[in-house]
Design a protein around this motif. Structure first.
Motif, PDB file in Angstrom:
ATOM      1  N   LEU A  18       0.827  -1.206   0.000  1.00  0.00           N
ATOM      2  CA  LEU A  18       0.000   0.000   0.000  1.00  0.00           C
ATOM      3  C   LEU A  18       0.863   1.257   0.000  1.00  0.00           C
ATOM      4  O   LEU A  18       0.520   2.260  -0.627  1.00  0.00           O
ATOM      5  CB  LEU A  18      -0.942  -0.001   1.201  1.00  0.00           C
ATOM      6  N   SER A  19       1.988   1.210   0.722  1.00  0.00           N
ATOM      7  CA  SER A  19       2.902   2.347   0.691  1.00  0.00           C
ATOM      8  C   SER A  19       3.418   2.584  -0.728  1.00  0.00           C
ATOM      9  O   SER A  19       3.456   3.723  -1.211  1.00  0.00           O
ATOM     10  CB  SER A  19       4.080   2.098   1.643  1.00  0.00           C
ATOM     11  N   ALA A  20       3.809   1.516  -1.412  1.00  0.00           N
ATOM     12  CA  ALA A  20       4.280   1.658  -2.791  1.00  0.00           C
ATOM     13  C   ALA A  20       3.179   2.213  -3.685  1.00  0.00           C
ATOM     14  O   ALA A  20       3.424   3.097  -4.527  1.00  0.00           O
ATOM     15  CB  ALA A  20       4.758   0.298  -3.307  1.00  0.00           C
ATOM     16  N   ALA A  21       1.951   1.722  -3.512  1.00  0.00           N
ATOM     17  CA  ALA A  21       0.840   2.206  -4.337  1.00  0.00           C
ATOM     18  C   ALA A  21       0.594   3.694  -4.118  1.00  0.00           C
ATOM     19  O   ALA A  21       0.310   4.443  -5.078  1.00  0.00           O
ATOM     20  CB  ALA A  21      -0.424   1.410  -4.014  1.00  0.00           C
ATOM     21  N   GLU A 309      20.420  -3.912  -3.813  1.00  0.00           N
ATOM     22  CA  GLU A 309      20.936  -2.552  -3.678  1.00  0.00           C
ATOM     23  C   GLU A 309      19.770  -1.685  -3.247  1.00  0.00           C
ATOM     24  O   GLU A 309      18.971  -1.244  -4.073  1.00  0.00           O
ATOM     25  CB  GLU A 309      21.522  -2.072  -5.009  1.00  0.00           C
ATOM     26  N   GLY A 310      19.637  -1.494  -1.939  1.00  0.00           N
ATOM     27  CA  GLY A 310      18.434  -0.852  -1.418  1.00  0.00           C
ATOM     28  C   GLY A 310      17.255  -1.796  -1.599  1.00  0.00           C
ATOM     29  O   GLY A 310      17.301  -2.960  -1.206  1.00  0.00           O
ATOM     30  N   THR A 311      16.189  -1.322  -2.236  1.00  0.00           N
ATOM     31  CA  THR A 311      15.044  -2.188  -2.520  1.00  0.00           C
ATOM     32  C   THR A 311      15.175  -2.888  -3.865  1.00  0.00           C
ATOM     33  O   THR A 311      14.381  -3.763  -4.198  1.00  0.00           O
ATOM     34  CB  THR A 311      13.739  -1.370  -2.537  1.00  0.00           C
ATOM     35  N   ARG A 335       9.098   3.269   4.223  1.00  0.00           N
ATOM     36  CA  ARG A 335      10.247   3.893   3.577  1.00  0.00           C
ATOM     37  C   ARG A 335      10.635   3.153   2.303  1.00  0.00           C
ATOM     38  O   ARG A 335      11.011   3.765   1.298  1.00  0.00           O
ATOM     39  CB  ARG A 335      11.426   3.913   4.552  1.00  0.00           C
ATOM     40  N   ALA A 336      10.544   1.828   2.337  1.00  0.00           N
ATOM     41  CA  ALA A 336      10.912   1.034   1.169  1.00  0.00           C
ATOM     42  C   ALA A 336       9.963   1.281   0.008  1.00  0.00           C
ATOM     43  O   ALA A 336      10.394   1.321  -1.160  1.00  0.00           O
ATOM     44  CB  ALA A 336      10.931  -0.446   1.534  1.00  0.00           C
ATOM     45  N   ALA A 342      10.767   5.792  -6.211  1.00  0.00           N
ATOM     46  CA  ALA A 342      11.749   6.782  -6.675  1.00  0.00           C
ATOM     47  C   ALA A 342      12.769   6.140  -7.609  1.00  0.00           C
ATOM     48  O   ALA A 342      13.155   6.721  -8.640  1.00  0.00           O
ATOM     49  CB  ALA A 342      12.454   7.409  -5.481  1.00  0.00           C
ATOM     50  N   ALA A 343      13.216   4.917  -7.284  1.00  0.00           N
ATOM     51  CA  ALA A 343      14.193   4.232  -8.130  1.00  0.00           C
ATOM     52  C   ALA A 343      13.579   3.841  -9.474  1.00  0.00           C
ATOM     53  O   ALA A 343      14.236   3.925 -10.519  1.00  0.00           O
ATOM     54  CB  ALA A 343      14.736   3.003  -7.409  1.00  0.00           C
TER      55      ALA A 343
END
Length: 360
Positions: A18-21, A309-311, A335-336, A342-343
């Motif tokens: 949900l955070s990603a969405a 590398e990060g996520t 945060r992920a 962003a990536a």
């Protein structure tokens, strides 16, 4: 079957998904969220009813919309299912469910090409993928001598409902994490228990500060960066002596025994050679990441894990794992989700439409 095209597919609608969405929506991406559950709430839908908001580990707000007022006596499964469902509705997220992702494949050899997401309800074609499937559907059962011979009941914490079903039975709890000690405390109130772990947990007298939390996450990040299977953040931070656990210790519930050497039909053989009769073995032995659907991408390396590398998967920058390794906490998942989006926005040819602001 003709795939449905989109910019990004998100697999899983728990905290990380949900955070990603939320961040995909803010940046103007076209995306689809696929979830295997029958309704909102992610893994919280399956938590035992006795796990109430007063005792659950801190739950972070989802981005943009804070949690409603919390009744500490309400079951966490009930509260968080309602919160997540309201969040989906407020953002207008048309989550596809129940949809089981069966496989993710590359459509061609072009490293900037598309990914084919095959599911129980059709096929999607995506330019990038955010995997947020968590661990709840993959409980870890250790292979142990004699386990199949046990005539009593064996269950994993994923199958736990309530302590009442064990009344009058001797219960062995195996594991050294939060679930193990919490359920020991609960079950010991209605029946006799024994606790076995491979090693003594690290105990803390107070909640860990920002430095301790940062150091613990850094240890897990280092493992996934090197392509090793992630360990839980809790294994690095240790367990906190809550008032309930201090009381359990005073009652003798937390008298930890070294791991037994074998399981026999009516109990276990202890490390000192003595026999302990038991009716139930509860395995509080953790979970593994649900990643089988990513197998066609061949992401795992020689170390048994996925180098990150990060996520971002180091060998496949179109694929991000959120709620994995260092981002498996609720704060880390938020945060992920933001970092993954962003990536993805920085990938060649992935510039979304003009950024939109929906919440916060």
């Amino acid at each position: 079957m003709i795939p449905e095209p989109t910019d990004v597919v998100v697999i899983g609608a728990g905290q990380a998904g949900l955070s990603a969405a939320y961040h995909l929506q803010r940046r103007g991406f076209d995306f689809a969220v696929l979830d295997a559950e029958d309704g909102p709430g992610g893994a919280w839908r399956h938590r035992w009813k006795s796990l109430r908001m007063a005792t659950v580990n801190g739950i972070s707000d989802l981005p943009g919309i804070p949690k409603p007022d919390v009744d500490p006596t309400e079951p966490s499964s009930q509260f968080l299912t309602r919160y997540f469902g309201g969040y989906e509705a407020a953002l207008g997220l048309a989550v596809h469910r129940p949809v089981k992702v069966r496989a993710v494949r590359r459509e061609d050899e072009d490293p900037a090409g598309r990914l084919r997401v095959e599911t129980s309800d059709g096929v999607w074609s995506a330019r990038a993928l955010i995997n947020a499937t968590g661990t709840w559907s993959r409980p870890f059962w250790p292979i142990y001598p004699g386990r199949s011979s046990f005539r009593g009941r064996q269950l994993h914490v994923a199958d736990y409902v309530s302590a009442a079903e064990f009344t009058g039975k001797h219960v062995i709890v195996v594991g050294g994490g939060i679930s193990a000690v919490g359920l020991l405390d609960e079950i010991s109130r209605v029946t006799s228990t024994s606790w076995f772990t491979r090693r003594e947990p690290a105990w803390r007298d107070a909640p860990f500060d920002a430095r301790a939390g940062h150091d613990a996450v850094a240890l897990v990040e280092d493992r996934v960066r090197r392509g090793l299977p992630p360990q839980s953040v809790v294994s690095a931070t240790g367990l906190i002596w809550t008032p309930a656990l201090r009381a359990a210790r005073e009652r003798g519930v937390l008298d930890r025994q070294p791991m037994f050497t074998s399981i026999e039909p009516d109990g276990v053989r202890r490390a000192d050679g003595s026999f302990l009769k038991a009716d139930v073995i509860l395995w509080a032995t953790g979970f593994r990441a649900e990643l089988e659907h990513l197998a066609p991408l061949h992401l795992r390396g020689p170390g048994g894990g996925i180098a990150m590398e990060g996520t971002q998967v180091a060998a496949e920058p179109r694929v991000h794992l959120v709620g994995y390794g260092p981002s498996s906490s609720t704060i880390g998942a938020n945060r992920a989700g933001r970092a993954a989006v962003a990536a993805i926005a920085a990938l060649p040819g992935m510039a979304p439409a003009a950024e939109t602001v929906t919440w916060g």
